[in-house]
Design a protein around this motif. Sequence first.
Motif, mmCIF file in Angstrom:
data_model
loop_
_atom_site.group_PDB
_atom_site.id
_atom_site.type_symbol
_atom_site.label_atom_id
_atom_site.label_comp_id
_atom_site.label_asym_id
_atom_site.label_seq_id
_atom_site.Cartn_x
_atom_site.Cartn_y
_atom_site.Cartn_z
ATOM 1 N N LEU A 25 -25.671 -78.086 -6.329
ATOM 2 C CA LEU A 25 -24.888 -77.732 -6.896
ATOM 3 C C LEU A 25 -24.642 -79.271 -7.565
ATOM 4 O O LEU A 25 -25.505 -80.025 -7.694
ATOM 5 C CB LEU A 25 -23.792 -77.848 -5.946
ATOM 6 C CG LEU A 25 -23.958 -76.702 -4.549
ATOM 7 C CD1 LEU A 25 -23.108 -76.576 -3.902
ATOM 8 C CD2 LEU A 25 -23.613 -75.223 -5.981
ATOM 9 N N PRO A 26 -24.084 -78.712 -8.627
ATOM 10 C CA PRO A 26 -23.824 -79.844 -9.801
ATOM 11 C C PRO A 26 -22.797 -80.681 -8.968
ATOM 12 O O PRO A 26 -22.042 -80.599 -8.054
ATOM 13 C CB PRO A 26 -23.446 -79.301 -11.189
ATOM 14 C CG PRO A 26 -22.522 -77.938 -10.171
ATOM 15 C CD PRO A 26 -22.919 -76.877 -9.634
ATOM 16 N N VAL A 27 -22.413 -81.814 -9.515
ATOM 17 C CA VAL A 27 -21.677 -83.465 -9.266
ATOM 18 C C VAL A 27 -20.018 -82.902 -9.488
ATOM 19 O O VAL A 27 -20.269 -82.308 -10.698
ATOM 20 C CB VAL A 27 -22.141 -84.430 -9.470
ATOM 21 C CG1 VAL A 27 -21.023 -85.786 -9.387
ATOM 22 C CG2 VAL A 27 -23.631 -85.065 -8.907
ATOM 23 N N TYR A 28 -19.315 -83.323 -8.760
ATOM 24 C CA TYR A 28 -18.307 -82.894 -8.066
ATOM 25 C C TYR A 28 -17.035 -83.374 -8.491
ATOM 26 O O TYR A 28 -17.140 -84.208 -6.908
ATOM 27 C CB TYR A 28 -17.664 -81.275 -8.539
ATOM 28 C CG TYR A 28 -16.526 -80.658 -9.245
ATOM 29 C CD1 TYR A 28 -16.247 -80.215 -9.932
ATOM 30 C CD2 TYR A 28 -15.280 -80.759 -7.507
ATOM 31 C CE1 TYR A 28 -14.826 -80.246 -10.470
ATOM 32 C CE2 TYR A 28 -14.395 -80.615 -8.043
ATOM 33 C CZ TYR A 28 -13.901 -79.892 -9.471
ATOM 34 O OH TYR A 28 -12.695 -79.689 -9.761
ATOM 35 N N GLY A 29 -16.130 -84.158 -8.692
ATOM 36 C CA GLY A 29 -15.260 -85.521 -8.502
ATOM 37 C C GLY A 29 -13.693 -85.204 -8.179
ATOM 38 O O GLY A 29 -12.455 -86.050 -8.143
ATOM 39 N N ARG A 30 -13.136 -84.285 -9.530
ATOM 40 C CA ARG A 30 -12.466 -83.993 -10.005
ATOM 41 C C ARG A 30 -11.236 -83.783 -8.218
ATOM 42 O O ARG A 30 -9.797 -83.950 -8.635
ATOM 43 C CB ARG A 30 -12.345 -83.026 -10.645
ATOM 44 C CG ARG A 30 -12.762 -83.034 -12.110
ATOM 45 C CD ARG A 30 -12.010 -82.257 -13.422
ATOM 46 N NE ARG A 30 -11.867 -81.016 -12.886
ATOM 47 C CZ ARG A 30 -13.191 -80.123 -13.480
ATOM 48 N NH1 ARG A 30 -14.113 -80.657 -13.327
ATOM 49 N NH2 ARG A 30 -13.301 -79.174 -13.733
ATOM 50 N N ALA A 31 -11.757 -82.777 -8.020
ATOM 51 C CA ALA A 31 -11.698 -82.858 -6.290
ATOM 52 C C ALA A 31 -9.843 -83.969 -5.827
ATOM 53 O O ALA A 31 -9.369 -83.859 -5.507
ATOM 54 C CB ALA A 31 -11.094 -81.536 -5.520
ATOM 55 N N GLY A 32 -10.960 -84.494 -5.710
ATOM 56 C CA GLY A 32 -10.315 -86.053 -5.111
ATOM 57 C C GLY A 32 -9.944 -87.097 -5.885
ATOM 58 O O GLY A 32 -9.462 -88.222 -5.401
ATOM 59 N N ASP A 33 -9.282 -86.318 -6.649
ATOM 60 C CA ASP A 33 -8.588 -87.848 -8.303
ATOM 61 C C ASP A 33 -7.247 -88.294 -7.393
ATOM 62 O O ASP A 33 -6.673 -88.987 -7.869
ATOM 63 C CB ASP A 33 -8.802 -86.917 -9.525
ATOM 64 C CG ASP A 33 -10.201 -87.506 -10.090
ATOM 65 O OD1 ASP A 33 -10.477 -88.208 -9.373
ATOM 66 O OD2 ASP A 33 -10.527 -86.323 -11.336
ATOM 67 N N GLY A 34 -6.899 -86.645 -6.820
ATOM 68 C CA GLY A 34 -5.191 -86.983 -6.123
ATOM 69 C C GLY A 34 -4.458 -85.764 -5.684
ATOM 70 O O GLY A 34 -5.274 -84.575 -5.237
ATOM 71 N N ALA A 35 -3.660 -86.216 -5.221
ATOM 72 C CA ALA A 35 -2.881 -84.491 -4.504
ATOM 73 C C ALA A 35 -2.489 -83.331 -4.819
ATOM 74 O O ALA A 35 -2.239 -84.166 -6.323
ATOM 75 C CB ALA A 35 -1.678 -85.202 -3.257
ATOM 76 N N GLY A 36 -2.277 -82.379 -4.144
ATOM 77 C CA GLY A 36 -2.312 -81.414 -4.849
ATOM 78 C C GLY A 36 -1.902 -79.995 -4.371
ATOM 79 O O GLY A 36 -2.490 -79.672 -2.977
ATOM 80 N N PHE A 37 -1.876 -78.878 -4.853
ATOM 81 C CA PHE A 37 -1.608 -77.736 -3.841
ATOM 82 C C PHE A 37 -3.050 -77.640 -4.012
ATOM 83 O O PHE A 37 -3.584 -76.864 -5.389
ATOM 84 C CB PHE A 37 -0.215 -76.509 -4.279
ATOM 85 C CG PHE A 37 0.905 -76.804 -4.186
ATOM 86 C CD1 PHE A 37 1.315 -75.999 -3.301
ATOM 87 C CD2 PHE A 37 2.489 -78.001 -5.342
ATOM 88 C CE1 PHE A 37 2.913 -76.760 -2.502
ATOM 89 C CE2 PHE A 37 3.329 -78.245 -4.731
ATOM 90 C CZ PHE A 37 3.792 -76.859 -3.645
ATOM 91 N N LYS A 38 -3.226 -76.952 -3.071
ATOM 92 C CA LYS A 38 -4.871 -76.562 -2.618
ATOM 93 C C LYS A 38 -4.624 -74.959 -2.667
ATOM 94 O O LYS A 38 -5.966 -73.947 -2.789
ATOM 95 C CB LYS A 38 -5.429 -76.849 -1.126
ATOM 96 C CG LYS A 38 -7.057 -76.190 -0.556
ATOM 97 C CD LYS A 38 -6.669 -76.190 0.913
ATOM 98 C CE LYS A 38 -6.040 -75.817 1.889
ATOM 99 N NZ LYS A 38 -6.848 -76.153 3.122
ATOM 100 N N LYS A 39 -3.912 -74.610 -2.238
ATOM 101 C CA LYS A 39 -4.344 -72.884 -1.667
ATOM 102 C C LYS A 39 -2.586 -72.342 -2.101
ATOM 103 O O LYS A 39 -1.463 -72.862 -1.206
ATOM 104 C CB LYS A 39 -4.988 -72.236 -0.954
ATOM 105 C CG LYS A 39 -4.656 -72.721 0.576
ATOM 106 C CD LYS A 39 -5.518 -71.973 1.697
ATOM 107 C CE LYS A 39 -4.635 -72.115 2.767
ATOM 108 N NZ LYS A 39 -5.521 -71.138 4.047
ATOM 109 N N VAL A 40 -2.379 -70.866 -1.903
ATOM 110 C CA VAL A 40 -1.048 -70.231 -1.873
ATOM 111 C C VAL A 40 -1.737 -68.979 -0.736
ATOM 112 O O VAL A 40 -2.885 -68.267 -1.359
ATOM 113 C CB VAL A 40 -0.470 -69.944 -3.463
ATOM 114 C CG1 VAL A 40 -0.898 -69.349 -3.613
ATOM 115 C CG2 VAL A 40 0.985 -69.311 -2.481
#
Length: 281
Positions: free
Chosen positions: A208-223
């Motif tokens: 899988l490709p390198v990915y780091g944006r999900a850990g950049d800040g807090a946020g709504f994950k799902k509804v």
Amino acid sequence: MLHCRYLVPGAIAAAFFLAHPAFAQEEEHSSLTMGVGVAAVPSYEGSDDYRVLPVPQFRGKIKDFAFWTRGTALYVDAIPNGDPQGIDVELGPVVAARFDRSSRKNIKDDAVRLLGKRDIAVEVGGFVGIGKTGVITSAYDNLSARIAVTKDVAGAHGSYVVTPAIEYMTPLSRTAFVGLGVSADYVGKKYGRYYYDVDAAGSAASGLPVYGRAGDGAGFKKVNFSLAGGKSLSGDLRHGWAIFAAGSYSRILGDYADSPIVSIAGSKDQWIGAIGVGYTF
């Protein structure tokens, strides 16, 4: 408890014990409903592969102090709900266990399995809410809203989870009810980094490709949107056996949905279905 049972959302789990409807509260100050069912759930949060798991649940009240489970979470309402106007103020502790990806054998996707397992998170905190009986359809329907805030104290993701929820239940008769719910998860940046980021080592192992944006800040994950219903087998939902069914749709949001764990190996659309039986004492 089996892995991924945390995925069963509040209104789904509630299907196994909403059998004790609002009109029962006028007559009884102590009760216990125990339920067990089976649920088809994603193999991890964001997966497009599904597993079938047993789901035991319970709820009850002692002298008008209520307690209940939601998946692997336990809520205890420290404020008694005996208000004659049907208003229920909720406040109390909550503790939950999160088993997401804590066992490689339960992850069906090969690439995600190669990322390695995650530790079990133990999330401890509290909740506050308010409910009202006798709102829309009858003197016995119930509308409630609550928000829970927990933090991992076991050193897994080490972050916090905020879960606002609105639930509505109406008895159709003394033998049947329907309920629906809407909820969301707002998580801290460490949560996104732990479950959704892919580092260079993980990319080399999984493809899988390198990915780091999900850990950049807090946020709504799902509804999440859910629907549940039940039918008494004994002629009265307040006592004896009942059967239940429920379904849920969740949408993973934002940078969490863009993670290759979801966008490549899984799906942002998450479905859950459950059936079960319960008994009210």
